[in-house]
Design a protein around this motif. Structure first.
Motif, PDB file in Angstrom:
ATOM      1  N   ALA B 116      31.485  32.080  39.613  1.00 20.56           N
ATOM      2  CA  ALA B 116      32.053  33.129  38.730  1.00 20.56           C
ATOM      3  C   ALA B 116      31.505  33.137  37.471  1.00 20.56           C
ATOM      4  CB  ALA B 116      33.768  32.788  38.689  1.00 20.56           C
ATOM      5  N   PHE B 117      30.589  32.109  36.813  1.00 19.80           N
ATOM      6  CA  PHE B 117      29.978  32.000  35.786  1.00 19.80           C
ATOM      7  C   PHE B 117      30.980  32.169  34.776  1.00 19.80           C
ATOM      8  CE2 PHE B 117      26.863  33.352  39.130  1.00 19.80           C
ATOM      9  CZ  PHE B 117      26.157  32.067  39.074  1.00 19.80           C
ATOM     10  N   ASN B 118      32.162  31.512  34.630  1.00 20.13           N
ATOM     11  CA  ASN B 118      33.256  31.672  33.542  1.00 20.13           C
ATOM     12  C   ASN B 118      32.939  30.759  32.568  1.00 20.13           C
ATOM     13  OD1 ASN B 118      35.489  32.528  32.263  1.00 20.13           O
ATOM     14  ND2 ASN B 118      36.231  33.376  34.312  1.00 20.13           N
ATOM     15  N   THR B 119      33.789  30.558  31.693  1.00 16.33           N
ATOM     16  CA  THR B 119      33.443  29.419  30.478  1.00 16.33           C
ATOM     17  C   THR B 119      34.657  28.732  30.162  1.00 16.33           C
ATOM     18  OG1 THR B 119      32.509  29.138  28.323  1.00 16.33           O
ATOM     19  CG2 THR B 119      33.648  31.272  28.967  1.00 16.33           C
ATOM     20  N   ILE B 120      34.641  27.581  29.705  1.00 16.25           N
ATOM     21  CA  ILE B 120      35.850  26.968  29.215  1.00 16.25           C
ATOM     22  C   ILE B 120      35.512  26.441  27.606  1.00 16.25           C
ATOM     23  CG2 ILE B 120      36.838  26.247  31.423  1.00 16.25           C
ATOM     24  CD1 ILE B 120      35.481  23.326  30.972  1.00 16.25           C
ATOM     25  N   ILE B 121      34.654  27.355  27.054  1.00 12.57           N
ATOM     26  CA  ILE B 121      34.290  26.708  25.802  1.00 12.57           C
ATOM     27  C   ILE B 121      34.491  28.165  24.863  1.00 12.57           C
ATOM     28  CG2 ILE B 121      32.633  24.960  26.324  1.00 12.57           C
ATOM     29  CD1 ILE B 121      30.538  27.402  25.233  1.00 12.57           C
ATOM     30  N   ASN B 122      34.609  27.882  23.939  1.00 15.61           N
ATOM     31  CA  ASN B 122      34.765  29.220  23.022  1.00 15.61           C
ATOM     32  C   ASN B 122      34.043  29.235  21.500  1.00 15.61           C
ATOM     33  OD1 ASN B 122      36.534  30.160  20.292  1.00 15.61           O
ATOM     34  ND2 ASN B 122      37.010  31.533  22.117  1.00 15.61           N
ATOM     35  N   SER B 123      33.409  30.096  21.294  1.00  5.68           N
ATOM     36  CA  SER B 123      32.574  30.114  20.159  1.00  5.68           C
ATOM     37  C   SER B 123      32.929  30.714  18.880  1.00  5.68           C
ATOM     38  CB  SER B 123      31.197  30.835  20.654  1.00  5.68           C
ATOM     39  OG  SER B 123      31.548  32.153  20.779  1.00  5.68           O
ATOM     40  N   SER B 124      34.243  30.665  18.823  1.00  8.39           N
ATOM     41  CA  SER B 124      34.847  31.052  17.252  1.00  8.39           C
ATOM     42  C   SER B 124      34.355  30.229  16.233  1.00  8.39           C
ATOM     43  CB  SER B 124      36.389  31.453  17.476  1.00  8.39           C
ATOM     44  OG  SER B 124      36.665  32.085  18.559  1.00  8.39           O
ATOM     45  N   VAL B 125      34.348  28.962  16.509  1.00  8.61           N
ATOM     46  CA  VAL B 125      33.935  28.315  15.474  1.00  8.61           C
ATOM     47  C   VAL B 125      32.754  27.221  15.766  1.00  8.61           C
ATOM     48  CG1 VAL B 125      34.619  26.217  13.788  1.00  8.61           C
ATOM     49  CG2 VAL B 125      36.268  28.069  14.399  1.00  8.61           C
ATOM     50  N   LEU B 126      31.519  27.366  15.491  1.00  7.47           N
ATOM     51  CA  LEU B 126      30.407  26.413  16.012  1.00  7.47           C
ATOM     52  C   LEU B 126      29.852  25.615  14.781  1.00  7.47           C
ATOM     53  CD1 LEU B 126      28.403  29.297  17.902  1.00  7.47           C
ATOM     54  CD2 LEU B 126      29.822  27.661  18.827  1.00  7.47           C
ATOM     55  N   SER B 127      29.262  24.490  15.004  1.00  7.77           N
ATOM     56  CA  SER B 127      28.875  23.787  13.944  1.00  7.77           C
ATOM     57  C   SER B 127      27.542  23.343  14.556  1.00  7.77           C
ATOM     58  CB  SER B 127      29.755  22.729  13.714  1.00  7.77           C
ATOM     59  OG  SER B 127      29.953  21.721  14.574  1.00  7.77           O
ATOM     60  N   TRP B 128      26.445  23.120  13.904  1.00  9.79           N
ATOM     61  CA  TRP B 128      25.124  22.826  14.281  1.00  9.79           C
ATOM     62  C   TRP B 128      24.207  22.462  12.945  1.00  9.79           C
ATOM     63  CZ3 TRP B 128      26.489  27.753  13.494  1.00  9.79           C
ATOM     64  CH2 TRP B 128      25.616  28.512  13.164  1.00  9.79           C
ATOM     65  N   THR B 129      23.067  21.952  13.415  1.00 12.05           N
ATOM     66  CA  THR B 129      22.101  21.562  12.380  1.00 12.05           C
ATOM     67  C   THR B 129      20.873  22.755  12.491  1.00 12.05           C
ATOM     68  OG1 THR B 129      22.651  19.257  12.258  1.00 12.05           O
ATOM     69  CG2 THR B 129      20.594  20.089  11.235  1.00 12.05           C
ATOM     70  N   ASN B 130      20.870  23.607  11.344  1.00 11.03           N
ATOM     71  CA  ASN B 130      19.976  24.818  11.666  1.00 11.03           C
ATOM     72  C   ASN B 130      18.643  24.078  12.106  1.00 11.03           C
ATOM     73  OD1 ASN B 130      19.752  27.290  11.458  1.00 11.03           O
ATOM     74  ND2 ASN B 130      18.469  27.417  10.004  1.00 11.03           N
ATOM     75  N   HIS B 131      18.050  24.985  13.072  1.00  9.73           N
ATOM     76  CA  HIS B 131      16.477  24.436  13.639  1.00  9.73           C
ATOM     77  C   HIS B 131      16.582  23.337  14.662  1.00  9.73           C
ATOM     78  CE1 HIS B 131      14.708  26.718   9.765  1.00  9.73           C
ATOM     79  NE2 HIS B 131      15.452  27.662  10.530  1.00  9.73           N
ATOM     80  N   LYS B 132      17.667  22.897  14.995  1.00  8.46           N
ATOM     81  CA  LYS B 132      17.774  21.675  15.732  1.00  8.46           C
ATOM     82  C   LYS B 132      18.273  22.471  17.294  1.00  8.46           C
ATOM     83  CE  LYS B 132      16.851  18.368  13.215  1.00  8.46           C
ATOM     84  NZ  LYS B 132      15.408  17.748  13.309  1.00  8.46           N
ATOM     85  N   GLN B 133      18.596  23.761  17.361  1.00 11.86           N
ATOM     86  CA  GLN B 133      19.224  24.496  18.380  1.00 11.86           C
ATOM     87  C   GLN B 133      18.193  25.436  18.861  1.00 11.86           C
ATOM     88  OE1 GLN B 133      21.734  22.815  20.107  1.00 11.86           O
ATOM     89  NE2 GLN B 133      21.822  21.425  18.581  1.00 11.86           N
TER      90      GLN B 133
END
Lengths: 216, 204
Positions: B116-133
């Motif tokens: 079904a290619f559904n999802t159980i995550i949500n991207s309303s709030v994301l955190s990361w280190t720039n240029h590491k993703q």
């Protein structure tokens, strides 16, 4: 000539490829089952209607010694349908690596066989612009405006252009929609129009217009 | 620290960005607030113009590209949220990419059916280190149109393409359709968002 018998043959191939894809998936969990949905979408009612329209209006313009570049060819359905009209060389260009896997099975019994190049279609055309005699895309709405400008600016004046686009904003991969066929003709920088027209299509979120322009 | 908002198209207005800036500034007084947008008119914070021609939520993936001009820690907040209280206790990790765990879906079997290619995550709030993703953006670009057909949004793309991600602790976000009491942020994800006299229809 493109006939209902040809269409049945195309659908049969799609069914056979889909069945094989599912069978393969039973032994390889990395196989992407969404491909079956995507393959069905490439021969859905609107896809076939738009390509039959193209074959009807452009087929007679294609000579057997033409060299045609199809940008955004997907699984090569257009090349399959055009083969009934012309023996010209057809290169299908698409960035999606799996389009070649499926596409080559779809056109396996055609003679001569269309080819696949897995790369950016605009780059492929510009690198070989003096060799191709026909530039074709039925998905101009997917090509970003700046890239579309580069593509058409690079085109030699004597190259035949066959272009389709639409004004369907609801699909988020549509980056360069055209409100009218005149907008499309202008962006294609066509001076000598052999054909231009629009047809109404029914999309998931309502009606939209697909445009086609053919010329040099 | 970079606090980033993405505003593309006519659905969300400058007032949405400006209000979130006012709500978050007390908690991040030294942060660089950035709006990645095609229309900077009326936006009170630094704006970065679109680097790639994408539409709506797909623009969030550009934040992971090596061309995105930010350094260090980054937090993305969607525009269809309201800050209820200090969210900092939940946003403490910046590597790898941290997303919201969709508590309203994750225990329901129908969202875990593989094809079904559904999802159980949500991207309303994301955190990361720039240029590491950057691998996320680069992977998206290998087959952009296919991914946009296959997935309804970036949540499905990130989840199903099996990137190495982690989640914020529960309590970061409450979804208005199935509220989580005491959460720091309320999200109108997939629900009509009515703020400042402007209704943004679901999936806008």
């Amino acid at each position: 000539m493109w006939t209902s018998m040809n269409l049945e043959s195309l659908y049969r191939k799609v069914l056979d490829i889909s069945q094989q894809h599912y069978t393969d998936s039973k032994y390889d969990e990395s196989i992407d089952l969404y491909r079956i949905q995507d393959l069905y979408d490439c021969v859905n009612h609107n896809q076939i209607k738009s390509k039959e329209w193209l074959v009807a209006e452009a087929g007679y313009l294609l000579a057997d010694d033409d060299k045609m570049c199809i940008i955004g060819a997907w699984y090569g359905v257009l090349s399959h349908m055009l083969r009934a009209e012309t023996k010209c060389l057809i290169d299908n260009i698409d960035m999606d690596p799996y389009t070649k896997v499926i596409g080559e099975r779809l056109v396996a019994d055609l003679n001569p066989q269309p080819s696949w190049y897995l790369m950016d279609g605009v780059d492929r055309y510009i690198e070989n612009k003096d060799w191709y005699t026909v530039l074709c895309s039925t998905s101009c709405e997917h090509i970003p405006p700046n890239r579309f400008f580069e593509l058409m600016k690079a085109r030699p004046d004597d190259t035949l252009v066959i272009a389709q686009s639409n004004n369907n904003e609801s699909e988020l991969e549509h980056l360069n929609i055209h409100e009218s066929v005149n907008d499309l003709a202008d962006q294609c920088m066509i001076c000598d129009i052999y054909y231009s027209g629009s047809k109404e299509f029914q999309g998931i979120n309502g009606k939209y217009e697909r445009h086609m322009v053919i010329g040099k | 620290m970079n606090i980033i908002f993405v505003k593309e198209g006519p659905a969300y207005k400058a007032v949405h960005v400006n209000n979130l800036f006012k709500a978050l500034r007390p908690y991040y007084p030294d942060a660089r607030f950035i709006c990645y947008t095609d229309d900077p008119k009326g936006v009170d914070i630094e704006c970065i113009p679109l680097l790639y021609p994408l539409r709506k939520w797909w623009n969030k993936l550009v934040l992971f590209s090596k061309e995105f001009p930010a350094e260090g820690k980054c937090i993305l907040f969607d525009l269809d949220i309201k800050v209820v209280r200090d969210p900092r206790e939940y946003i403490t990790n910046f590597h790898p990419l941290h997303t919201v765990s969709a508590y309203w879906k994750r225990d329901l079997p129908k969202y875990r059916i593989p094809h079904a290619f559904n999802t159980i995550i949500n991207s309303s709030v994301l955190s990361w280190t720039n240029h590491k993703q950057t691998h996320i953006w680069e992977h998206f670009n290998t087959n952009r149109d296919y991914f946009m057909r296959k997935y309804r949004g970036i949540d499905g793309f990130i989840y199903n393409e099996k990137f190495n991600i982690r989640h914020h602790e529960d309590g970061i976000l409450s979804r208005v359709e199935s509220p989580l009491e005491g959460a720091a942020i309320e999200s109108w994800n997939n629900v009509d968002f009515n703020e400042f006299g402007i209704t943004v229809q679901k999936s806008a």
